[in-house]
Design an enzyme around this catalytic site. Structure first.
Site, PDB file in Angstrom:
ATOM      1  N   HIS A  26       2.505 -26.005   3.161  1.00  0.00           N
ATOM      2  CA  HIS A  26       3.112 -26.320   4.454  1.00  0.00           C
ATOM      3  C   HIS A  26       4.545 -25.813   4.537  1.00  0.00           C
ATOM      4  CE1 HIS A  26      -0.343 -28.775   5.586  1.00  0.00           C
ATOM      5  NE2 HIS A  26      -0.408 -29.031   4.291  1.00  0.00           N
TER       6      HIS A  26
ATOM      7  N   LYS B  75      22.416 -27.358 -28.099  1.00  0.00           N
ATOM      8  CA  LYS B  75      22.225 -26.544 -29.305  1.00  0.00           C
ATOM      9  C   LYS B  75      23.584 -26.225 -29.947  1.00  0.00           C
ATOM     10  CE  LYS B  75      20.370 -22.130 -30.846  1.00  0.00           C
ATOM     11  NZ  LYS B  75      19.621 -20.920 -30.543  1.00  0.00           N
TER      12      LYS B  75
ATOM     13  N   LYS C 233      30.989 -18.141 -17.640  1.00  0.00           N
ATOM     14  CA  LYS C 233      31.497 -19.354 -18.295  1.00  0.00           C
ATOM     15  C   LYS C 233      32.979 -19.191 -18.629  1.00  0.00           C
ATOM     16  CE  LYS C 233      27.332 -20.510 -20.953  1.00  0.00           C
ATOM     17  NZ  LYS C 233      26.792 -20.658 -22.309  1.00  0.00           N
TER      18      LYS C 233
ATOM     19  N   GLU D 275      29.523 -28.317 -19.471  1.00  0.00           N
ATOM     20  CA  GLU D 275      28.870 -29.328 -18.633  1.00  0.00           C
ATOM     21  C   GLU D 275      28.461 -30.537 -19.464  1.00  0.00           C
ATOM     22  OE1 GLU D 275      28.237 -26.115 -18.728  1.00  0.00           O
ATOM     23  OE2 GLU D 275      27.735 -25.309 -16.758  1.00  0.00           O
TER      24      GLU D 275
ATOM     25  N   GLU E  45      15.761 -16.024 -18.094  1.00  0.00           N
ATOM     26  CA  GLU E  45      16.824 -15.898 -19.088  1.00  0.00           C
ATOM     27  C   GLU E  45      16.329 -15.020 -20.243  1.00  0.00           C
ATOM     28  OE1 GLU E  45      18.653 -19.285 -21.465  1.00  0.00           O
ATOM     29  OE2 GLU E  45      20.159 -19.061 -19.910  1.00  0.00           O
TER      30      GLU E  45
ATOM     31  N   GLY F  94      17.376 -22.007 -27.026  1.00  0.00           N
ATOM     32  CA  GLY F  94      17.489 -23.230 -26.218  1.00  0.00           C
ATOM     33  C   GLY F  94      16.300 -23.411 -25.283  1.00  0.00           C
ATOM     34  N   ARG F  95      15.851 -22.338 -24.660  1.00  0.00           N
ATOM     35  CA  ARG F  95      14.757 -22.449 -23.687  1.00  0.00           C
ATOM     36  C   ARG F  95      13.397 -22.579 -24.351  1.00  0.00           C
ATOM     37  NH1 ARG F  95      17.557 -17.789 -23.598  1.00  0.00           N
ATOM     38  NH2 ARG F  95      16.529 -15.807 -24.092  1.00  0.00           N
TER      39      ARG F  95
HETATM   40  O1  F6P Z   1      24.160 -20.825 -20.475  1.00  0.00           O
HETATM   41  C1  F6P Z   1      22.960 -20.536 -21.043  1.00  0.00           C
HETATM   42  C2  F6P Z   1      22.645 -21.429 -22.200  1.00  0.00           C
HETATM   43  O2  F6P Z   1      23.199 -20.922 -23.357  1.00  0.00           O
HETATM   44  C3  F6P Z   1      21.135 -21.573 -22.349  1.00  0.00           C
HETATM   45  O3  F6P Z   1      20.562 -20.545 -23.025  1.00  0.00           O
HETATM   46  C4  F6P Z   1      21.035 -22.891 -23.014  1.00  0.00           C
HETATM   47  O4  F6P Z   1      19.740 -23.430 -22.914  1.00  0.00           O
HETATM   48  C5  F6P Z   1      22.080 -23.678 -22.250  1.00  0.00           C
HETATM   49  O5  F6P Z   1      23.120 -22.746 -22.030  1.00  0.00           O
HETATM   50  C6  F6P Z   1      22.605 -24.890 -22.941  1.00  0.00           C
HETATM   51  O6  F6P Z   1      23.163 -24.571 -24.186  1.00  0.00           O
HETATM   52  P1  F6P Z   1      23.426 -25.695 -25.254  1.00  0.00           P
HETATM   53  O7  F6P Z   1      22.099 -26.303 -25.616  1.00  0.00           O
HETATM   54  O8  F6P Z   1      24.069 -24.997 -26.410  1.00  0.00           O
HETATM   55  O9  F6P Z   1      24.326 -26.723 -24.648  1.00  0.00           O
END
Ligand code: F6P
Length: 545
Positions: free
Chosen positions: A384, A206, A508, A212, A353, A267-268
């Site tokens: 199980h 987003k 972060k 990452e 979240e 995002g979620r």
């Molecule tokens: O770290 C949390 C977050 O902001 C989430 O809310 C989001 O889904 C994820 O990181 C990834 O964010 P982006 O889509 O901006 O890379």
């Protein structure tokens, strides 16, 4: 903002609670033969049986009165109308607009949101059609065989969960993989057996600023260019999904190959928009649109059904009942569907979240316990592993069981269909959890007296059972929208902003501050605390630094 726990509706529930806390589900069913038929509700293809809850009609009446008191009706209307209910970020919350039918009109902040959504969906459909047909080729002219989605959080969990859920519908011979973790093992493991000439990367973020995702994307680009020997290959093998065109361009992806969305989609809450591109390539635009129609069915149900018949409202308020009045610590989600293996992980981000907050929307501290902890595994595997605790442990763990009548494919062994056995297990578990087995019943089976207490099954463990005819794109959409709206209902009762996530930011920033200390030749003096400094020293020593 009024304190909901000070309301007469909250007090009424608190006073009512002791009458239920000492009552067994066996008694509730024995005294109320019509209970199972009455405490059930349908929405779209989903059927919810909530009769195995520690509630009476009076409890439900009181819970719904609390929902009214919290202004749930007005809040629902405000969300669907695009009001800025995400107050800490001053944003509308309009994931429901991602699945509006084409002819629906919704004007928000001067923008025709419905038209914007469909323009992106059409662009996605066109692109995914070209990839699926082989018209879109890689740099060397070969068709794409694997799509690798690089993203994390909402830019990973949604499409990864839905791709697995709908993998039976992936009909173009194109598979998808999902890379999220900054652990190098994730990317290398996923790339190891891939043919770069036939691989398409979707960089999904987003913000397009997530460490990452950008790190994995850079390494993937190096892998591709090294294999194909030409920088120009990137434009045939990398596309982006983001709200930030500038950062996409800075990264080196042609914005013609970018699929956008908007800051009013969390995002979620985003895989039913452009973040679902990998899914659309796998299952096709028609199936994807069926999924959106499923979401919309549940949205309309949530928006219009009276609370007594409203599935997300009923489930959300039952969540409040256990979380805030019984003090339940967690909620298990137990899909009897291997295809929904990632559903609990997906729900963890969606729910935790969203509702893991300790201040209300107005900034004042919350007064009630917020944020249900979701966890789970598909049945029958969980049976199980951890069901022992569900049945005989000391904790109360309300659980949602999810099952489907028809399998995509079935096998028979010794006359028994596997899917029937799967469903029999689901039904047996909810019944055993509710009704248990008494000491008398166990003794009557001839069990030695010393063992009887070990075998007692207390029962009185509450469950929802959600059944649908089949796991299809439409039922998946309905199921996801159901939980999105449950989160909304609970967040409304607690008075929190379910659409921000400030709590993830500090870690972060600190990681970026700490990273140099792990590699620098200088003593790690700038670690934030003595414990962390000692760990940095140990890490550096083991890495020979
Ligand atoms: O770290 C949390 C977050 O902001 C989430 O809310 C989001 O889904 C994820 O990181 C990834 O964010 P982006 O889509 O901006 O890379």
């Amino acid at each position: 903002m009024a304190d909901i726990t000070e309301s007469s509706e909250w007090s009424a529930l608190a006073e009512h609670h002791p009458t239920l806390a000492g009552t067994h589900l066996r008694e509730l069913f024995a005294g109320d033969p019509g209970r199972a038929d009455r405490m059930a509700v349908s929405a779209g293809d989903l059927y919810l049986d909530y009769s195995k809850h520690r509630v009476t009609d009076e409890t439900m009446r009181l819970l719904l009165a609390l929902a009214v008191r919290a202004g749930l009706r007005e809040r629902i209307d405000a969300m669907f109308a695009g009001e800025h209910i995400n107050v800490s970020e001053d944003r509308a919350v309009l994931h429901t607009a991602l699945r509006l039918p084409r002819d629906a009109r919704l004007n928000v902040d001067g923008q025709d949101v419905g038209a914007d959504v469909h323009a992106v969906l059409d662009k996605m459909a066109d692109f995914s059609g070209r990839v699926r047909s082989g018209e879109w080729t890689g740099f060397t002219g070969k068709p794409i065989r694997t799509v690798v989605n690089i993203g994390i959080g909402g830019s990973d969990l949604g499409p990864a969960m839905a791709y697995e859920a709908l993998s039976d519908y992936a009909d173009a011979g194109i598979s998808a993989r999902f890379v999220s973790n900054i652990d190098p093992a994730d990317l290398s493991g996923k790339l190891r057996d891939l043919d770069p000439e036939q691989t398409l990367f979707i960089v999904a973020s987003k913000t397009f600023g997530t460490l990452e995702t950008l790190t994995n994307a850079k390494v993937a680009r190096e892998w591709l260019v090294a294999a194909l020997g030409d920088d120009k290959a990137v434009s045939r093998h990398f596309v982006a999904v983001s709200t930030n065109a500038q950062r996409v361009a800075d990264f080196g992806i042609d914005t013609d190959n970018m699929f956008g969305f908007w800051d009013w989609v969390g995002g979620r809450y985003s895989f039913d928009g452009a973040i679902g591109l990998s899914l659309m390539i796998a299952i096709g635009a028609d199936r994807f649109r069926e999924m959106l129609a499923g979401f919309h069915t549940m949205d309309e149900h949530f928006r219009t059904a009276p609370f007594e018949q409203n599935m997300p409202v009923l489930m959300g308020m039952l969540g409040i009942w256990y979380n805030d009045f019984f003090g339940a610590q967690t909620r298990a989600v137990l899909p009897y569907s291997q295809r929904l293996a990632r559903f609990p992980a997906y729900l963890q981000q969606l729910t935790m979240e969203s509702n893991g907050k300790s201040v209300r929307a107005d900034g004042a501290p919350v007064v009630a316990q917020t944020g249900e902890i979701f966890w789970g595994e598909p049945g029958t595997n969980g049976q199980h592993a951890f069901y022992q605790l569900l049945h005989q442990g000391t904790r109360l763990v309300p659980a949602d069981f999810i099952g489907f009548a028809e399998p995509f494919e079935d096998h028979t062994a010794g006359g028994a269909g596997m899917h029937d056995l799967l469903t029999a297990n689901l039904l047996a578990q909810t019944s055993a959890l509710a009704f248990g087995k008494t000491a008398e019943e166990i003794a009557a089976e001839g069990t030695p007296a010393a063992v009887v207490s070990h075998k007692v099954m207390p029962g009185n463990r509450p469950t929802n059972t959600i059944l649908a005819p089949k796991l299809t794109p439409a039922t998946l959409g309905q199921l996801v929208a159901l939980y999105e709206h449950i989160v909304f209902v609970e967040g409304t009762i607690w008075g929190i902003d379910s659409f921000d996530q400030w709590g993830v930011e500090l870690g972060k920033v600190m990681a970026m501050d700490l990273a140099p200390a792990l590699t620098s030749p200088e003593p790690p003096a700038d670690a934030p605390d003595p414990s962390t400094a000692a760990l940095v020293r140990r890490y550096r020593e083991w890495r020979g630094r």
